[in-house]
Motif scaffolding. Structure first.
Motif, PDB file in Angstrom:
ATOM      1  N   GLU A 122       0.892  -1.164   0.000  1.00 16.15           N
ATOM      2  CA  GLU A 122       0.000   0.000   0.000  1.00 16.15           C
ATOM      3  C   GLU A 122       0.926   1.208   0.000  1.00 16.15           C
ATOM      4  O   GLU A 122       2.143   1.052   0.127  1.00 16.15           O
ATOM      5  CB  GLU A 122      -0.912  -0.013   1.232  1.00 16.15           C
ATOM      6  N   ASP A 123       0.381   2.402  -0.200  1.00 14.21           N
ATOM      7  CA  ASP A 123       1.251   3.582  -0.167  1.00 14.21           C
ATOM      8  C   ASP A 123       2.105   3.508   1.096  1.00 14.21           C
ATOM      9  O   ASP A 123       1.602   3.201   2.185  1.00 14.21           O
ATOM     10  CB  ASP A 123       0.431   4.866  -0.183  1.00 14.21           C
ATOM     11  N   MET A 124       3.401   3.775   0.954  1.00 12.12           N
ATOM     12  CA  MET A 124       4.331   3.504   2.038  1.00 12.12           C
ATOM     13  C   MET A 124       5.429   4.553   2.101  1.00 12.12           C
ATOM     14  O   MET A 124       5.851   5.074   1.074  1.00 12.12           O
ATOM     15  CB  MET A 124       4.944   2.120   1.803  1.00 12.12           C
ATOM     16  N   LYS A 125       5.875   4.834   3.320  1.00 13.57           N
ATOM     17  CA  LYS A 125       7.042   5.681   3.545  1.00 13.57           C
ATOM     18  C   LYS A 125       7.994   4.905   4.444  1.00 13.57           C
ATOM     19  O   LYS A 125       7.573   4.276   5.407  1.00 13.57           O
ATOM     20  CB  LYS A 125       6.637   7.002   4.193  1.00 13.57           C
ATOM     21  N   MET A 126       9.288   4.925   4.092  1.00 12.91           N
ATOM     22  CA  MET A 126      10.257   4.123   4.832  1.00 12.91           C
ATOM     23  C   MET A 126      11.605   4.817   4.890  1.00 12.91           C
ATOM     24  O   MET A 126      11.885   5.742   4.133  1.00 12.91           O
ATOM     25  CB  MET A 126      10.420   2.757   4.181  1.00 12.91           C
ATOM     26  N   LEU A 127      12.434   4.323   5.803  1.00  8.90           N
ATOM     27  CA  LEU A 127      13.824   4.738   5.882  1.00  8.90           C
ATOM     28  C   LEU A 127      14.706   3.565   5.488  1.00  8.90           C
ATOM     29  O   LEU A 127      14.458   2.431   5.905  1.00  8.90           O
ATOM     30  CB  LEU A 127      14.199   5.149   7.308  1.00  8.90           C
ATOM     31  N   PHE A 128      15.723   3.839   4.682  1.00 10.59           N
ATOM     32  CA  PHE A 128      16.794   2.887   4.374  1.00 10.59           C
ATOM     33  C   PHE A 128      17.978   3.366   5.182  1.00 10.59           C
ATOM     34  O   PHE A 128      18.444   4.482   4.997  1.00 10.59           O
ATOM     35  CB  PHE A 128      17.149   2.958   2.884  1.00 10.59           C
ATOM     36  N   ILE A 129      18.481   2.524   6.056  1.00  7.39           N
ATOM     37  CA  ILE A 129      19.664   2.863   6.838  1.00  7.39           C
ATOM     38  C   ILE A 129      20.758   1.909   6.382  1.00  7.39           C
ATOM     39  O   ILE A 129      20.727   0.713   6.673  1.00  7.39           O
ATOM     40  CB  ILE A 129      19.391   2.732   8.348  1.00  7.39           C
ATOM     41  N   SER A 130      21.691   2.436   5.609  1.00  9.71           N
ATOM     42  CA  SER A 130      22.738   1.650   4.983  1.00  9.71           C
ATOM     43  C   SER A 130      24.008   1.748   5.822  1.00  9.71           C
ATOM     44  O   SER A 130      24.448   2.850   6.162  1.00  9.71           O
ATOM     45  CB  SER A 130      22.980   2.185   3.577  1.00  9.71           C
ATOM     46  N   VAL A 131      24.588   0.596   6.166  1.00 13.25           N
ATOM     47  CA  VAL A 131      25.737   0.567   7.057  1.00 13.25           C
ATOM     48  C   VAL A 131      26.905  -0.142   6.385  1.00 13.25           C
ATOM     49  O   VAL A 131      26.757  -1.258   5.887  1.00 13.25           O
ATOM     50  CB  VAL A 131      25.380  -0.163   8.374  1.00 13.25           C
ATOM     51  N   LYS A 132      28.047   0.511   6.376  1.00 17.24           N
ATOM     52  CA  LYS A 132      29.262  -0.108   5.837  1.00 17.24           C
ATOM     53  C   LYS A 132      30.323  -0.088   6.925  1.00 17.24           C
ATOM     54  O   LYS A 132      30.592   0.935   7.517  1.00 17.24           O
ATOM     55  CB  LYS A 132      29.754   0.641   4.602  1.00 17.24           C
ATOM     56  N   GLU A 133      30.908  -1.259   7.157  1.00 15.10           N
ATOM     57  CA  GLU A 133      31.939  -1.367   8.178  1.00 15.10           C
ATOM     58  C   GLU A 133      33.144  -0.531   7.775  1.00 15.10           C
ATOM     59  O   GLU A 133      33.575  -0.571   6.628  1.00 15.10           O
ATOM     60  CB  GLU A 133      32.336  -2.831   8.356  1.00 15.10           C
ATOM     61  N   ALA A 134      33.652   0.225   8.720  1.00 11.07           N
ATOM     62  CA  ALA A 134      34.805   1.113   8.441  1.00 11.07           C
ATOM     63  C   ALA A 134      36.084   0.345   8.295  1.00 11.07           C
ATOM     64  O   ALA A 134      36.272  -0.712   8.724  1.00 11.07           O
ATOM     65  CB  ALA A 134      34.947   2.138   9.561  1.00 11.07           C
TER      66      ALA A 134
END
Length: 134
Positions: A122-134
């Protein structure tokens, strides 16, 4: 953040409140913007797919997305772990061959190097939290 992802099983749906309560005092802000403000002012949800970059710091990128019902990402694989937080609506998340339904105020971890896809039920709002190891 990497420890948080490691503690979540692949495809396990988790309520955001339970993570915050379990890790009280350990979660640090990576973006100074209020999530509701970004969604209310920055993303209308009136286009097919809209996005706005919220912030980037030390290997963490946060992007807000709004998808119309039936729209979503193309299947892809990335070298980063991604947490998907559903702010409003419902999404179908495919990780490898597994399909998962993720609802408002829930999040799911998509591990690096495993094909994934997100589609709005359905209509949606989201956050993408992208993590890269240092």
């Amino acid at each position: 953040m990497l420890k948080l992802i490691e503690d979540m099983e692949m495809g396990q749906v988790v309520d955001l409140d339970s993570i915050i309560n379990a890790r009280e005092g350990q979660i640090q802000s990576v973006a100074m913007q209020d999530i509701d403000e970004v969604f209310d002012k920055g993303i209308t949800g009136e286009g097919q797919i809209e996005s706005i970059a919220m912030g980037q710091k030390e290997g963490i990128e946060i992007t807000a997305f709004a998808f119309e019902k039936g729209k979503g990402t193309e299947p892809c694989t990335t070298s980063r772990d991604i947490l998907v937080y559903i702010h409003t609506g419902v999404a179908t998340v495919k990780i490898g061959d597994e399909l998962i339904e993720v609802k408002k105020d829930q999040m799911v971890a998509m591990p690096a190097n495993i094909a994934h896809q997100v589609t709005a039920k359905e209509d949606m709002k989201m956050l993408f939290i992208s993590v890269k190891e240092a």
